[in-house]
Design an enzyme around this catalytic site. Structure first.
Site, PDB file in Angstrom:
ATOM      1  CG  ASP A   1       6.450   2.176  -1.994  1.00  0.00           C
ATOM      2  OD1 ASP A   1       5.396   2.702  -1.655  1.00  0.00           O
ATOM      3  OD2 ASP A   1       7.552   2.463  -2.693  1.00  0.00           O
TER       4      ASP A   1
ATOM      5  NE  ARG B   1       1.343   5.220  -0.899  1.00  0.00           N
ATOM      6  CZ  ARG B   1       2.422   4.790  -1.342  1.00  0.00           C
ATOM      7  NH1 ARG B   1       2.871   3.306  -1.492  1.00  0.00           N
ATOM      8  NH2 ARG B   1       3.677   5.536  -1.849  1.00  0.00           N
TER       9      ARG B   1
ATOM     10  N   GLY C   1       7.831   8.931  -8.258  1.00  0.00           N
ATOM     11  CA  GLY C   1       7.708   9.048  -9.505  1.00  0.00           C
ATOM     12  C   GLY C   1       6.231   9.250  -9.931  1.00  0.00           C
TER      13      GLY C   1
ATOM     14  CE  LYS D   1       2.374   2.801  -5.852  1.00  0.00           C
ATOM     15  NZ  LYS D   1       2.900   1.918  -4.921  1.00  0.00           N
TER      16      LYS D   1
ATOM     17  CG  ASP E   1      13.326   2.396  -3.595  1.00  0.00           C
ATOM     18  OD1 ASP E   1      14.289   1.429  -3.733  1.00  0.00           O
ATOM     19  OD2 ASP E   1      12.539   2.153  -4.409  1.00  0.00           O
ATOM     20  CG  ASN E   2       9.861  -0.046  -2.436  1.00  0.00           C
ATOM     21  OD1 ASN E   2       9.700   1.169  -2.672  1.00  0.00           O
ATOM     22  ND2 ASN E   2       9.976  -1.071  -3.335  1.00  0.00           N
TER      23      ASN E   2
END
Ligand code: AMP
Ligand code: MG
Length: 505
Positions: free
Chosen positions: A274, A188, A105, A125, A264-265
């Site tokens: 994350d 990252r 996102g 990010k 999702d992490n």
């Protein structure tokens, strides 16, 4: 080539900031996996933090960050030649509930560098809106970007598998959270940013072709040994179980709480990924919740191993269509998953014994370790401080235990434990000097305590980035004595107890 020679060779080949030869193997997967798009420009960007160690991985010398183009590039304003920026799509379980489609996102994969330091995917990010931003603004704030930057580099230097952080670029552009904050972009690096949630996405959408493609991609590029197994996909699940078990054992052993272990992490490579409301334990509380938004304590310190296991079930479910047909596929998955528990038990046992300076493995060790943790929990004994101080225990001189026993509320309890600990040490003919050295190699002196990050953030808000630099320097040698930085090893001040870290980032 021995590691030291290789490291010297890499150092000698480091260059000032300059073009990278970028590729993007993930892009070759095709449009089901992502949306191509350029970052949204970050107004008037400036450098907030830079990791020379991470820059080395891309072949750059420490001076790289001085190049104005470095700053505009990692703000997302200047494209990298050969780059093919994209936002990937994934789904996931958040706090135990299926959340449906999520995706990058606010993260963008800029491309993949293949230099002297290996292959690294480069991701920014906070680079602006993507088709997966849902109700978010695509941005990240200075506070959370500094925390991710310092957190990931600190974890790397602690020896914990993690994504890396190259830099933080800030801007005065306002970003609305609970209050108005300012924007930042953190860059990252990782061999792969693929998450459990990527697999869940294609499973949930019945896109089994894409699912297989992603599994093949992951095997070919990251788990090539699985290709030689009878069922490569089952071997992949097994390898991810192992990597995740090792990861979580590392976390427990350094007192790290991730805070948002949603599927999702979870990295498919078993990396810490994350960094949001993460935290290192100060006073030991087995049920410590670092994420203020986690009211139920789903992701509390002690819950992390079981949550990892639960997440692996989600991954296994997603991979089921690749295992075979019906019941047989389920049985195959069930035959592999419990290996997580065995592997985790081995890994945590290894690390906890090392933390106590025990070379041998004895049947009673687990009970001895558990008793210490119970005493620590009851007395909220500082996790880092305790193990570091324990390294200095004198086997034949209990009278010198005062600084240790004073950490506990139940001093008699500690004394009784210390009697048994000494007996155990004598049993393997442990010597003070050797044990102290070994224990200091695994029990860090310096960790990224919340209050240290908070001080760096407060200064950075006033455009003084020196504390970000200093902290990075200190945390780059967590196991060394650094007399000039003694204050960074001190217990948290009283005000640290009021710090709340939530999902807001
Ligand atoms: P996280 O809790 O940070 O792992 O994020 C969960 C999901 O929300 C991911 O899909 C993120 O990309 C998305 N997300 C979080 N914050 C933002 C934001 N400010 N803008 C857009 N998407 C976001
Ligand atoms: Mg996330």
């Amino acid at each position: 080539m021995p590691a030291t020679d290789r490291s010297a060779a890499v150092s000698a080949s480091l260059k000032p900031y300059g073009p990278l030869s970028l590729s993007n193997r993930f892009a070759a997967l095709g449009p089901d996996f992502y949306t191509r798009l350029a970052p949204q420009a970050l107004p008037a960007p400036y450098l907030v933090g830079f990791s020379a160690d991470a820059a080395r991985l891309l072949g750059w010398s420490p001076e790289a960050a001085r190049d104005p183009e470095f700053v505009t590039t990692f703000a997302g304003n200047t494209p990298l030649p050969g780059g093919d920026p994209l936002a990937s799509v994934y789904s996931g379980h958040q706090f135990g509930v299926w959340a449906g489609q999520l995706g990058d996102g606010r993260a963008l994969l800029l491309g993949e560098s293949d230099g002297p330091g290996g292959r690294w995917e480069i991701q920014i990010k906070g680079g602006g809106l993507t088709p997966y931003s849902r109700r978010g603004d695509g941005r990240a704030v200075l506070r959370s970007s500094i925390r991710e930057f310092l957190g990931s580099e600190a974890m790397f230097h602690l020896g914990v598998p993690t994504t890396r952080a190259l830099c933080v670029i800030g801007s005065d552009a306002p970003v609305r959270r609970e209050t108005i904050e300012t924007a930042a972009v953190v860059t990252r690096l990782s061999p792969s940013f693929v998450r459990f949630g990527h697999f869940e996405h294609f499973w949930a959408g019945d896109q089994y072709g894409a699912l297989r493609q992603l599994a093949d991609f992951t095997i070919d590029h990251h788990y090539p040994h699985c290709r030689d197994e009878a069922n490569p996909y089952l071997a992949l699940l097994s390898a991810v179980c192992d990597a995740t078990a090792e990861l979580v054992a590392h976390w427990q052993a350094v007192g790290f709480c991730h805070g948002v272990m949603n599927t999702d992490n979870m990295s498919i490579l078993g990396l810490t990924i994350d960094y949001g409301p993460f935290g290192f334990l100060d006073g030991f509380n087995a049920h410590h919740i670092c994420n203020h938004s986690d009211a139920q304590g789903r992701y509390a310190y002690q819950a992390q191993p079981n949550v990892a296991y639960w997440n692996l079930f989600c991954l296994a479910q997603a991979l089921l269509p690749l295992f075979g047909e019906g019941e047989a596929a389920i049985e195959q998955a069930q035959s592999v998953l419990p290996a997580f528990k065995t592997r985790f038990a081995e890994e945590i046992d290894l690390r906890m014994r090392a933390k106590l300076g025990l070379r041998e493995s004895h049947a009673d060790d687990e009970a001895l370790i558990n008793r210490l943790f119970k005493l620590m929990h009851e007395g909220r004994v500082d996790f880092t401080h305790l193990f570091r101080t324990l390294a200095g225990l004198e086997l034949e001189n209990p009278a010198a235990d005062t600084p240790l026993r004073d950490m506990f509320i139940d001093r008699a309890g500690f004394d009784a434990w210390a009697v048994d600990y000494r007996a155990r040490l004598r049993h393997e003919a442990s010597t003070d000097a050797k044990r102290a050295v070994a224990m200091r190699l695994v029990n860090p002196k310096y960790i990224l305590r919340n209050h240290l990050a908070e001080i760096a953030i407060r200064r950075a808000r006033e455009k003084d980035f020196s504390e970000v630099d200093t902290l990075l320097k200190v945390l780059s040698h967590p196991y060394d004595e650094q007399p000039e930085f003694e204050r960074y090893a001190e217990l948290p001040p009283d005000w640290a107890g009021q710090l709340e870290v939530s999902c807001s980032s």
